[in-house]
Design a protein around this motif. Structure first.
Motif, PDB file in Angstrom:
ATOM      1  N   THR A  31      21.588 -26.355   0.857  1.00  0.00           N
ATOM      2  CA  THR A  31      22.088 -26.623   2.215  1.00  0.00           C
ATOM      3  C   THR A  31      23.593 -26.372   2.289  1.00  0.00           C
ATOM      4  O   THR A  31      24.039 -25.394   2.883  1.00  0.00           O
ATOM      5  CB  THR A  31      21.780 -28.075   2.631  1.00  0.00           C
ATOM      6  N   ARG A  54      37.006 -40.869   4.069  1.00  0.00           N
ATOM      7  CA  ARG A  54      36.017 -41.502   4.947  1.00  0.00           C
ATOM      8  C   ARG A  54      36.569 -42.843   5.405  1.00  0.00           C
ATOM      9  O   ARG A  54      36.899 -43.689   4.577  1.00  0.00           O
ATOM     10  CB  ARG A  54      34.693 -41.723   4.210  1.00  0.00           C
ATOM     11  N   HIS A  63      20.727 -37.443  -5.200  1.00  0.00           N
ATOM     12  CA  HIS A  63      19.990 -36.209  -5.483  1.00  0.00           C
ATOM     13  C   HIS A  63      19.266 -36.344  -6.819  1.00  0.00           C
ATOM     14  O   HIS A  63      19.888 -36.654  -7.838  1.00  0.00           O
ATOM     15  CB  HIS A  63      20.954 -35.021  -5.520  1.00  0.00           C
ATOM     16  N   ILE A  95      14.660 -41.658   3.682  1.00  0.00           N
ATOM     17  CA  ILE A  95      15.271 -42.972   3.461  1.00  0.00           C
ATOM     18  C   ILE A  95      14.197 -43.949   3.020  1.00  0.00           C
ATOM     19  O   ILE A  95      13.213 -44.154   3.723  1.00  0.00           O
ATOM     20  CB  ILE A  95      15.985 -43.432   4.742  1.00  0.00           C
ATOM     21  N   THR A 114      18.363 -49.816   1.566  1.00  0.00           N
ATOM     22  CA  THR A 114      17.683 -48.524   1.460  1.00  0.00           C
ATOM     23  C   THR A 114      18.509 -47.533   0.644  1.00  0.00           C
ATOM     24  O   THR A 114      19.695 -47.749   0.397  1.00  0.00           O
ATOM     25  CB  THR A 114      17.478 -47.923   2.863  1.00  0.00           C
ATOM     26  N   ARG A 118      16.810 -37.121  -2.072  1.00  0.00           N
ATOM     27  CA  ARG A 118      16.196 -35.806  -1.929  1.00  0.00           C
ATOM     28  C   ARG A 118      16.240 -35.042  -3.236  1.00  0.00           C
ATOM     29  O   ARG A 118      17.013 -35.377  -4.142  1.00  0.00           O
ATOM     30  CB  ARG A 118      16.842 -34.997  -0.792  1.00  0.00           C
ATOM     31  N   SER A 140      28.332 -34.159   1.669  1.00  0.00           N
ATOM     32  CA  SER A 140      28.849 -32.798   1.781  1.00  0.00           C
ATOM     33  C   SER A 140      30.319 -32.801   1.336  1.00  0.00           C
ATOM     34  O   SER A 140      31.045 -33.770   1.560  1.00  0.00           O
ATOM     35  CB  SER A 140      28.707 -32.314   3.223  1.00  0.00           C
ATOM     36  N   SER A 180      20.615 -31.189   5.126  1.00  0.00           N
ATOM     37  CA  SER A 180      19.195 -31.543   5.071  1.00  0.00           C
ATOM     38  C   SER A 180      18.794 -32.348   6.310  1.00  0.00           C
ATOM     39  O   SER A 180      19.629 -33.008   6.934  1.00  0.00           O
ATOM     40  CB  SER A 180      18.913 -32.367   3.812  1.00  0.00           C
ATOM     41  N   ILE A 182      17.147 -35.524   7.867  1.00  0.00           N
ATOM     42  CA  ILE A 182      16.983 -36.898   7.363  1.00  0.00           C
ATOM     43  C   ILE A 182      15.880 -37.607   8.146  1.00  0.00           C
ATOM     44  O   ILE A 182      15.884 -37.605   9.378  1.00  0.00           O
ATOM     45  CB  ILE A 182      18.292 -37.700   7.484  1.00  0.00           C
ATOM     46  N   ARG A 194      18.387 -37.077  11.543  1.00  0.00           N
ATOM     47  CA  ARG A 194      19.336 -35.956  11.630  1.00  0.00           C
ATOM     48  C   ARG A 194      18.556 -34.665  11.462  1.00  0.00           C
ATOM     49  O   ARG A 194      17.750 -34.542  10.561  1.00  0.00           O
ATOM     50  CB  ARG A 194      20.387 -36.052  10.513  1.00  0.00           C
TER      51      ARG A 194
HETATM   52  O1  TXA Z   1      22.179 -31.366   2.849  1.00  0.00           O
HETATM   53  C1  TXA Z   1      22.664 -32.467   2.698  1.00  0.00           C
HETATM   54  O2  TXA Z   1      22.097 -33.512   3.076  1.00  0.00           O
HETATM   55  C2  TXA Z   1      24.028 -32.543   1.994  1.00  0.00           C
HETATM   56  C3  TXA Z   1      23.838 -32.034   0.567  1.00  0.00           C
HETATM   57  C4  TXA Z   1      25.084 -32.163  -0.264  1.00  0.00           C
HETATM   58  O3  TXA Z   1      22.768 -32.711  -0.024  1.00  0.00           O
HETATM   59  N1  TXA Z   1      24.538 -33.872   2.009  1.00  0.00           N
HETATM   60  C5  TXA Z   1      25.005 -34.459   3.140  1.00  0.00           C
HETATM   61  O4  TXA Z   1      25.513 -35.726   2.921  1.00  0.00           O
HETATM   62  O5  TXA Z   1      24.980 -33.924   4.218  1.00  0.00           O
HETATM   63  P1  TXA Z   1      26.442 -36.474   4.001  1.00  0.00           P
HETATM   64  O6  TXA Z   1      26.931 -37.705   3.331  1.00  0.00           O
HETATM   65  O7  TXA Z   1      27.462 -35.567   4.500  1.00  0.00           O
HETATM   66  O8  TXA Z   1      25.414 -36.901   5.105  1.00  0.00           O
HETATM   67  C6  TXA Z   1      24.403 -37.796   4.780  1.00  0.00           C
HETATM   68  C7  TXA Z   1      24.027 -38.636   5.946  1.00  0.00           C
HETATM   69  C8  TXA Z   1      25.131 -39.529   6.444  1.00  0.00           C
HETATM   70  O9  TXA Z   1      25.213 -39.429   7.851  1.00  0.00           O
HETATM   71  C9  TXA Z   1      24.687 -40.921   6.046  1.00  0.00           C
HETATM   72  O10 TXA Z   1      25.077 -41.895   6.957  1.00  0.00           O
HETATM   73  C10 TXA Z   1      23.172 -40.779   5.978  1.00  0.00           C
HETATM   74  O11 TXA Z   1      22.970 -39.482   5.508  1.00  0.00           O
HETATM   75  N2  TXA Z   1      22.593 -41.699   5.014  1.00  0.00           N
HETATM   76  C11 TXA Z   1      22.776 -41.725   3.687  1.00  0.00           C
HETATM   77  N3  TXA Z   1      22.143 -42.777   3.129  1.00  0.00           N
HETATM   78  C12 TXA Z   1      21.526 -43.427   4.127  1.00  0.00           C
HETATM   79  C13 TXA Z   1      20.723 -44.600   4.203  1.00  0.00           C
HETATM   80  N4  TXA Z   1      20.408 -45.326   3.135  1.00  0.00           N
HETATM   81  N5  TXA Z   1      20.284 -44.970   5.415  1.00  0.00           N
HETATM   82  C14 TXA Z   1      20.579 -44.228   6.490  1.00  0.00           C
HETATM   83  N6  TXA Z   1      21.339 -43.122   6.501  1.00  0.00           N
HETATM   84  C15 TXA Z   1      21.809 -42.731   5.339  1.00  0.00           C
END
Ligand code: TXA
Ligand code: MG
Length: 314
Positions: A31, A54, A63, A95, A114, A118, A140, A180, A182, A194
């Protein structure tokens, strides 16, 4: 110093070494590029928040390279396993409820119960994870509020002066180019939080479950059924900006002037962030009330203050 290296077995093993030392590395997924840390290491994960600027503790995706390893840390129903078998490795994040026994950093869940998991469809990413023998926590690899990187030099431009990021593995341009998708799965229903590399249609045609789109919910506040980002608070009252402990309270200190429990004796905000969730989880079991001294509103201190302020309002 941050360096970019072309993929080779040697560089992958070097990246594993860096991760084991608690350093951050950037690696390609199908991704976007991730900013990775070894997923049990609180301090390394705190560095991710710091590097990305952040302002809040968003939870972070873990991952994995196998479903079996996911089952060691999360509740995986047979339906979820079916979804995983259809779409993993691939751009789908699910999740799941984390197991109490999971050794992964509480900072990954940012106070929720949670974990987002992936299995990425990228050879380098999978080799890294299997050589590390532990999942990789990675958002990311962009600064907060900026575009997700699809090439190694995008990552370099964001983080070239970052001492915590030693190595960027250059796997060329990522194939999917968007993050990805979600989802959550509950009561035989998939909820999209998402949009991303796997479409609603993909989910509908390859599976038999109802698929609901909740991706445009304001601020993505609902992040797992019944849970909101605001929901997290310790199970006992939390008082912020405290100077000393009142009756029945334990005082969490910060810096050399305070005794234990202390988020960081040396006054290091990254160390404080790394300790925050695990310390609150421990103290809420032992005390009726928690007080916490004021934390400097700078750098990652902003994320700490955001989180404890919300927790104290509940
Ligand atoms: O493709 C992708 O998903 C990339 C690659 C690197 O794997 N990663 C990515 O991570 O986009 P990030 O942190 O930029 O976005 C992940 C999203 C965030 O909006 C976060 O709030 C949500 O996933 N998220 C992560 N853990 C969560 C959880 N336990 N419950 C709800 N949302 C979660
Ligand atoms: Mg992102």
């Amino acid at each position: 110093m941050t360096t970019i290296k072309k993929i080779s077995k040697k560089q992958i093993l070097r990246a594993v070494e860096e991760l084991n030392k608690g350093k951050l590395i950037s690696f390609p997924t199908e991704t976007v590029y991730g900013l990775g840390a070894e997923a049990t290491n609180d301090v390394a994960i705190a560095k991710i928040f710091k590097c990305k600027n952040r302002p809040k503790f968003n939870p972070i995706i873990a991952h994995f390279s196998t479903i079996k390893e996911i089952e060691n840390h999360c509740e995986v129903s047979k339906e979820v396993k079916r979804i995983g078998l259809k779409f993993w490795p691939g751009p789908l994040t699910i999740i799941l409820k984390r197991k109490k026994s999971s050794s992964l950093s509480l900072l990954l869940s940012a106070g929720l119960d949670t974990l987002a998991v992936r299995i990425p469809n990228n050879k380098v990413a999978l080799e890294l994870i299997s050589n590390l023998k532990s999942p990789i926590a990675a958002p990311s690899a962009n600064k907060s509020g900026f575009l997700s990187p699809t090439k190694a030099n995008h990552v370099y431009n964001y983080f070239k002066n970052e001492k915590d990021l030693s190595l960027i593995l250059d796997g060329g341009q990522t194939s999917v180019g968007v993050e990805s998708t979600i989802i959550t799965f509950e009561k035989n229903q998939i909820t999209i939080l998402r949009h991303g590399g796997i479409t609603k249609e993909d989910l509908e045609t390859k599976l038999t479950y109802k698929v609901v789109d909740r991706s445009n919910q304001k601020n993505q506040k609902i992040i797992s059924p019944g849970l909101t980002q605001n929901h997290y608070s310790p199970s006992v009252p939390l008082r912020i900006n405290a100077k000393r402990a009142n009756k029945d309270e334990v005082l969490i200190g910060f810096g050399p002037k305070f005794k234990e429990p202390n988020l960081s004796k040396s006054g290091d905000l990254t160390e404080a962030a790394a300790n925050l969730f695990s310390l609150l989880a421990k103290l809420e079991k032992e005390f009726k009330k928690i007080a916490i001294t004021s934390i400097p509103e700078k750098g990652i201190g902003k994320a700490i203050n955001d989180r404890i302020k919300r927790a104290s309002n509940n």
